[in-house]
Design an enzyme around this catalytic site. Structure first.
Site, mmCIF file in Angstrom:
data_model
loop_
_atom_site.group_PDB
_atom_site.id
_atom_site.type_symbol
_atom_site.label_atom_id
_atom_site.label_comp_id
_atom_site.label_asym_id
_atom_site.label_seq_id
_atom_site.Cartn_x
_atom_site.Cartn_y
_atom_site.Cartn_z
ATOM 1 N N THR A 137 12.679 -44.985 -14.901
ATOM 2 C CA THR A 137 13.712 -44.499 -15.820
ATOM 3 C C THR A 137 13.725 -45.321 -17.107
ATOM 4 O O THR A 137 13.963 -44.804 -18.194
ATOM 5 C CB THR A 137 15.109 -44.597 -15.164
ATOM 6 O OG1 THR A 137 15.054 -44.043 -13.854
ATOM 7 C CG2 THR A 137 16.158 -43.864 -15.971
ATOM 8 N N SER A 187 17.128 -55.222 -16.989
ATOM 9 C CA SER A 187 18.492 -54.777 -17.212
ATOM 10 C C SER A 187 19.505 -55.404 -16.251
ATOM 11 O O SER A 187 19.643 -56.615 -16.199
ATOM 12 C CB SER A 187 18.542 -53.254 -17.161
ATOM 13 O OG SER A 187 19.794 -52.796 -17.582
ATOM 14 N N HIS A 188 20.139 -54.566 -15.438
ATOM 15 C CA HIS A 188 21.218 -55.057 -14.570
ATOM 16 C C HIS A 188 20.702 -55.606 -13.245
ATOM 17 O O HIS A 188 21.485 -56.055 -12.423
ATOM 18 C CB HIS A 188 22.182 -53.906 -14.292
ATOM 19 C CG HIS A 188 21.473 -52.716 -13.744
ATOM 20 N ND1 HIS A 188 20.650 -51.926 -14.522
ATOM 21 C CD2 HIS A 188 21.402 -52.222 -12.496
ATOM 22 C CE1 HIS A 188 20.128 -50.986 -13.758
ATOM 23 N NE2 HIS A 188 20.567 -51.140 -12.527
ATOM 24 N N LYS A 248 9.751 -53.071 -21.193
ATOM 25 C CA LYS A 248 10.004 -51.744 -21.776
ATOM 26 C C LYS A 248 9.280 -51.670 -23.111
ATOM 27 O O LYS A 248 9.247 -52.648 -23.856
ATOM 28 C CB LYS A 248 11.507 -51.549 -22.028
ATOM 29 C CG LYS A 248 12.377 -51.730 -20.791
ATOM 30 C CD LYS A 248 13.800 -51.232 -21.032
ATOM 31 C CE LYS A 248 14.690 -52.284 -21.669
ATOM 32 N NZ LYS A 248 16.097 -51.853 -21.777
ATOM 33 N N ASP A 278 25.751 -55.764 -19.623
ATOM 34 C CA ASP A 278 24.757 -56.035 -18.584
ATOM 35 C C ASP A 278 23.671 -57.002 -19.052
ATOM 36 O O ASP A 278 23.763 -57.576 -20.138
ATOM 37 C CB ASP A 278 24.138 -54.726 -18.082
ATOM 38 C CG ASP A 278 23.195 -54.111 -19.110
ATOM 39 O OD1 ASP A 278 23.374 -54.386 -20.310
ATOM 40 O OD2 ASP A 278 22.283 -53.360 -18.709
ATOM 41 N N ASP A 288 20.681 -56.831 -20.355
ATOM 42 C CA ASP A 288 20.042 -56.690 -21.666
ATOM 43 C C ASP A 288 20.997 -56.150 -22.739
ATOM 44 O O ASP A 288 20.570 -55.816 -23.837
ATOM 45 C CB ASP A 288 18.798 -55.796 -21.560
ATOM 46 C CG ASP A 288 19.110 -54.406 -21.055
ATOM 47 O OD1 ASP A 288 20.101 -54.241 -20.318
ATOM 48 O OD2 ASP A 288 18.361 -53.472 -21.403
ATOM 49 N N ASP A 310 22.838 -53.367 -23.038
ATOM 50 C CA ASP A 310 22.989 -51.964 -23.445
ATOM 51 C C ASP A 310 24.107 -51.239 -22.684
ATOM 52 O O ASP A 310 24.520 -50.162 -23.082
ATOM 53 C CB ASP A 310 21.656 -51.192 -23.374
ATOM 54 C CG ASP A 310 20.993 -51.254 -22.019
ATOM 55 O OD1 ASP A 310 21.551 -51.895 -21.099
ATOM 56 O OD2 ASP A 310 19.894 -50.672 -21.875
ATOM 57 N N ARG A 311 24.590 -51.843 -21.600
ATOM 58 C CA ARG A 311 25.692 -51.196 -20.867
ATOM 59 C C ARG A 311 27.022 -51.847 -21.191
ATOM 60 O O ARG A 311 27.058 -53.004 -21.619
ATOM 61 C CB ARG A 311 25.482 -51.338 -19.357
ATOM 62 C CG ARG A 311 24.256 -50.663 -18.848
ATOM 63 C CD ARG A 311 24.199 -50.764 -17.340
ATOM 64 N NE ARG A 311 23.011 -50.048 -16.892
ATOM 65 C CZ ARG A 311 22.853 -49.578 -15.678
ATOM 66 N NH1 ARG A 311 23.787 -49.770 -14.767
ATOM 67 N NH2 ARG A 311 21.760 -48.923 -15.355
ATOM 68 N N THR A 331 18.637 -38.050 -16.764
ATOM 69 C CA THR A 331 19.040 -39.455 -16.783
ATOM 70 C C THR A 331 18.022 -40.318 -17.523
ATOM 71 O O THR A 331 16.822 -40.146 -17.349
ATOM 72 C CB THR A 331 19.170 -39.938 -15.325
ATOM 73 O OG1 THR A 331 20.250 -39.232 -14.730
ATOM 74 C CG2 THR A 331 19.438 -41.423 -15.244
ATOM 75 N N GLU A 391 26.866 -41.794 -17.299
ATOM 76 C CA GLU A 391 27.886 -42.260 -16.358
ATOM 77 C C GLU A 391 27.663 -43.710 -15.934
ATOM 78 O O GLU A 391 28.573 -44.348 -15.430
ATOM 79 C CB GLU A 391 27.926 -41.359 -15.121
ATOM 80 C CG GLU A 391 26.604 -41.093 -14.425
ATOM 81 C CD GLU A 391 25.955 -42.278 -13.765
ATOM 82 O OE1 GLU A 391 26.681 -43.077 -13.163
ATOM 83 O OE2 GLU A 391 24.711 -42.388 -13.852
ATOM 84 N N SER A 392 26.441 -44.203 -16.124
ATOM 85 C CA SER A 392 26.071 -45.530 -15.636
ATOM 86 C C SER A 392 26.477 -46.625 -16.630
ATOM 87 O O SER A 392 25.721 -47.551 -16.861
ATOM 88 C CB SER A 392 24.572 -45.570 -15.370
ATOM 89 O OG SER A 392 23.869 -45.149 -16.527
ATOM 90 N N LYS A 400 21.281 -47.221 -25.820
ATOM 91 C CA LYS A 400 22.704 -47.372 -25.562
ATOM 92 C C LYS A 400 23.097 -48.783 -25.993
ATOM 93 O O LYS A 400 22.244 -49.663 -26.092
ATOM 94 C CB LYS A 400 23.037 -47.082 -24.109
ATOM 95 C CG LYS A 400 22.271 -47.845 -23.056
ATOM 96 C CD LYS A 400 22.625 -47.286 -21.682
ATOM 97 C CE LYS A 400 21.999 -48.058 -20.536
ATOM 98 N NZ LYS A 400 20.615 -47.655 -20.252
ATOM 99 N N ARG A 454 21.417 -41.830 -5.118
ATOM 100 C CA ARG A 454 22.669 -41.779 -5.850
ATOM 101 C C ARG A 454 23.326 -40.419 -5.608
ATOM 102 O O ARG A 454 22.677 -39.382 -5.748
ATOM 103 C CB ARG A 454 22.438 -41.954 -7.353
ATOM 104 C CG ARG A 454 21.707 -43.238 -7.728
ATOM 105 C CD ARG A 454 21.974 -43.586 -9.184
ATOM 106 N NE ARG A 454 21.066 -44.586 -9.728
ATOM 107 C CZ ARG A 454 21.116 -45.888 -9.451
ATOM 108 N NH1 ARG A 454 21.997 -46.365 -8.593
ATOM 109 N NH2 ARG A 454 20.267 -46.729 -9.996
HETATM 110 C C1 VG1 Z 1 19.817 -46.182 -14.070
HETATM 111 C C2 VG1 Z 1 20.960 -45.316 -14.570
HETATM 112 C C3 VG1 Z 1 20.574 -44.601 -15.847
HETATM 113 C C4 VG1 Z 1 20.127 -45.629 -16.887
HETATM 114 C C5 VG1 Z 1 19.025 -46.488 -16.308
HETATM 115 C C6 VG1 Z 1 18.593 -47.589 -17.245
HETATM 116 O O1 VG1 Z 1 18.695 -45.377 -13.773
HETATM 117 O O2 VG1 Z 1 21.334 -44.391 -13.581
HETATM 118 O O3 VG1 Z 1 21.652 -43.843 -16.302
HETATM 119 O O4 VG1 Z 1 19.656 -44.992 -18.047
HETATM 120 O O5 VG1 Z 1 19.464 -47.100 -15.096
HETATM 121 O O6 VG1 Z 1 19.667 -48.364 -17.662
HETATM 122 P P1 VG1 Z 1 18.310 -44.893 -12.283
HETATM 123 O O7 VG1 Z 1 17.013 -44.150 -12.405
HETATM 124 O O8 VG1 Z 1 18.232 -46.129 -11.451
HETATM 125 O O9 VG1 Z 1 19.445 -44.025 -11.845
HETATM 126 V V1 VG1 Z 1 19.426 -50.016 -17.936
HETATM 127 O O10 VG1 Z 1 20.865 -50.676 -18.593
HETATM 128 O O11 VG1 Z 1 18.964 -50.463 -16.405
HETATM 129 O O12 VG1 Z 1 18.120 -50.086 -18.994
HETATM 130 CO CO CO Z 2 20.623 -52.397 -19.411
#
Ligand code: VG1
Ligand code: CO
Length: 544
Positions: free
Chosen positions: A18, A113-114, A126, A278, A280, A282-283, A345, A365-366, A377, A497
């Site tokens: 993703t 990320s998270h 990325k 989070d 990085d 972006d959240r 997504t 939603e995340s 984001k 999910r």
């Molecule tokens: C998750 C979230 C998605 C988001 C992605 C990257 O992906 O659901 O909405 O864009 O993380 O966010 P997945 O495929 O695990 O549902 V981040 O802040 O991790 O770059």
């Molecule tokens: Co992130």
């Protein structure tokens, strides 16, 4: 300094998910693993020679080593110039901002990320393109294809460079500029929001906030913006020191993982406003005093109040949300008379809509919201947006949200995650649900009747590209929905999910607890997907 050509062999698992390539640190530490992927990026990008790249990461374990490797590989591959964040730090939104400001070819962001960090945690890479956004699928597919056949990579034989002092130097023939990670981003935020008004609010003496940076990348950004520029009390930013293991935490801004903040915000004498971001940056999570704002509601509320914010006062072109995100924003768009797009997504699907000026705001939603100011984001942007709205309306977070529900109705919403599921069982669950698609429409479950059951397929309205299998959705006649999706960012087993949404127009029922309001849908999800049977779990691992 000479260029070394290293013979290597392909790894078979370098398919970006993703959001980039995300793996345990130990996978990235295998000889040639990072190098193969970076060389695959360079090899698959035509005309990258001589161009400018932006490079930085969220400060997690292996960030600093990876930056040295990538700089040397960039120099050996004929990159013209690399702009790197001092200390190797750049938030994802700041990287997007710097790519755009410098008209760079693209950027490399080192982050998972998270996901937790440290030697036993995760690492990630990325690649972003010249619009500042995540590489679209055709680019990530080309990188992956290259990674399957790579035989060699190039790296400059040179000593490590100093990335902890701002300044410029040469690495081979390539220019390296070590830059302040915050300055450009702060300037962009000042151009969008009413900093004077927010400053008045934060220094008025009757408004307090707490910002939890979760020992991740936004610490230096948040301190500079909120405390140094906007006059918030010192100590407003907590966990503001980026640490390689995020202090052992999970840098995911939700009610489960942002513990320090949640404790403060749900205590007596809580601050008026709470926020977290989070790994990085972006959240975002937005909290009022003893009050949580669901990310899907946050997107709807920003949309409805955008006219109060200088950068958006002239109106919005349109909005977009990812498919599993609640349709709260759709109602606002309808009232404003603007288009609302539904995408798969992942932020990479918003890029074309933003570039074509079809949308101004978008969200997931995340805990992700953003706008056309960059192509990612943006956590701190969302927090500033909320502060700007509060500074104008002078109401509490809770009052603003409740007034919104009163006007538009409430979309009760929750996501249930089942983590570390055996991938075969997870695939079986998906197949099982899919096998019911033809029999579900028309079927009745209590007060709910199925209107549609399908596998979400998206055709990009700008370039016509088609993305299939983006989540199973079961839509009921009243607009309520259940969505099943497999995560594309997890690194251990599969994550299932389950997204649940139910619309409630009656204001007398808006005070209900979310899980209670969704209890019938939760039971229907279990009936349709047999989650307990397939996962062997009695309850979700995380509920947001
Ligand atoms: C998750 C979230 C998605 C988001 C992605 C990257 O992906 O659901 O909405 O864009 O993380 O966010 P997945 O495929 O695990 O549902 V981040 O802040 O991790 O770059
Ligand atoms: Co992130």
């Amino acid at each position: 300094m000479s260029i070394q050509v290293v013979l290597t062999q392909p790894f078979t698992d370098q398919k970006p998910g993703t959001s980039g390539l995300r793996k345990p640190v130990r996978v990235f530490q295998q000889p040639n693993y990072l190098e193969n992927f970076i060389q695959s990026i360079f090899d698959s990008q035509e005309g990258i020679g001589g161009k400018t790249l932006v490079l930085g990461g969220d400060g997690r374990y292996y960030n600093r080593q990876a930056i040295q490797t990538i700089l040397k590989m960039a120099a050996a591959n004929g990159i013209g110039r690399v702009l790197v964040g001092c200390g190797g730090l750049l938030s994802t939104p700041a990287t997007s901002c710097i790519i755009r400001e410098n008209k760079a070819y693209g950027g490399i962001i080192l982050s998972a990320s998270h996901n937790p960090g440290g030697p036993d945690g995760d690492f990630g890479v990325k690649f972003n393109i010249s619009n500042g956004g995540p590489a679209p699928e055709k680019v990530t597919e080309a990188i992956y294809a290259r990674s399957r056949e790579i035989q060699r990579y190039q790296i400059l034989q040179a000593a490590d460079v100093n990335i902890d002092r701002i300044g410029s130097f040469k690495l081979g023939t390539m220019d390296v500029e070590v830059m302040d990670p915050v300055a450009s981003y702060l300037k962009l935020m000042e151009s969008l929001f009413d900093f004077d008004r927010i400053k008045d609010l934060l220094t008025s003496g009757n408004f307090s906030m707490c910002m939890d940076s979760m020992h991740a990348v936004t610490g230096p950004y948040a301190k500079r913006i909120f405390e140094e520029t906007l006059g918030a009390q010192p100590g407003t930013v907590i966990n503001g020191e980026p640490l390689e293991d995020f202090g052992g935490g999970h840098p995911d801004p939700n009610l489960v993982y942002a513990k320090a903040l949640v404790e403060k915000m749900f205590a007596d004498e809580a601050p008026d406003f709470g926020a977290a971001s989070d790994g990085d940056g972006d959240r975002n999570m937005i909290l009022g005093r003893k009050f949580f704002v669901t990310p899907s509601d946050s997107l709807a509320i920003l949309t409805a109040n955008a006219h109060l914010v200088p950068g958006y006062k002239d109106g919005l072109k349109g909005v977009a949300r990812s498919m599993p995100t609640s349709s709260a924003v759709d109602r606002v768009a309808q009232k404003l008379g603007i288009d609302c797009y539904e995408t798969p997504t992942g932020w990479k699907f918003f890029g074309n809509l933003l570039d074509a000026d079809k949308v101004t705001l978008c969200g997931e939603e995340s805990f992700g919201t953003g706008s056309n100011h960059i192509r990612e984001k943006d956590g701190l942007w969302a927090i500033l947006f909320w502060l700007n709205i509060i500074a104008v309306r002078r109401q509490s977070v809770e009052e603003i949200v409740k007034a919104h529900w009163q006007e538009y109705g409430r979309n009760f919403y929750s996501r249930h995650d089942y983590e570390e599921v055996d991938p075969t069982r997870a695939a079986e669950l998906v197949e099982y649900v899919r096998s019911q698609f033809s029999s579900l429409p028309g079927r009745q479950f209590g007060k709910y009747t199925v209107a549609l059951a399908d596998d979400f397929c998206y055709t990009d309205p700008v370039d016509g590209s088609v993305s299939k299998n983006q989540g199973l959705r079961i839509v009921f006649t009243d607009g309520s929905r259940i969505v099943f999706r497999l995560s594309g960012t997890g690194t251990k087993g599969a994550t299932i999910r389950v997204y649940l949404e139910s619309y409630e127009p009656d204001a007398n029922k808006h005070h209900l607890d979310t899980q209670l309001a969704l209890k019938h849908l939760i039971a229907i999800a279990e009936e349709i997907a047999q989650i307990k049977k397939f996962t062997g779990m009695d309850a979700p691992t995380v509920i947001t």
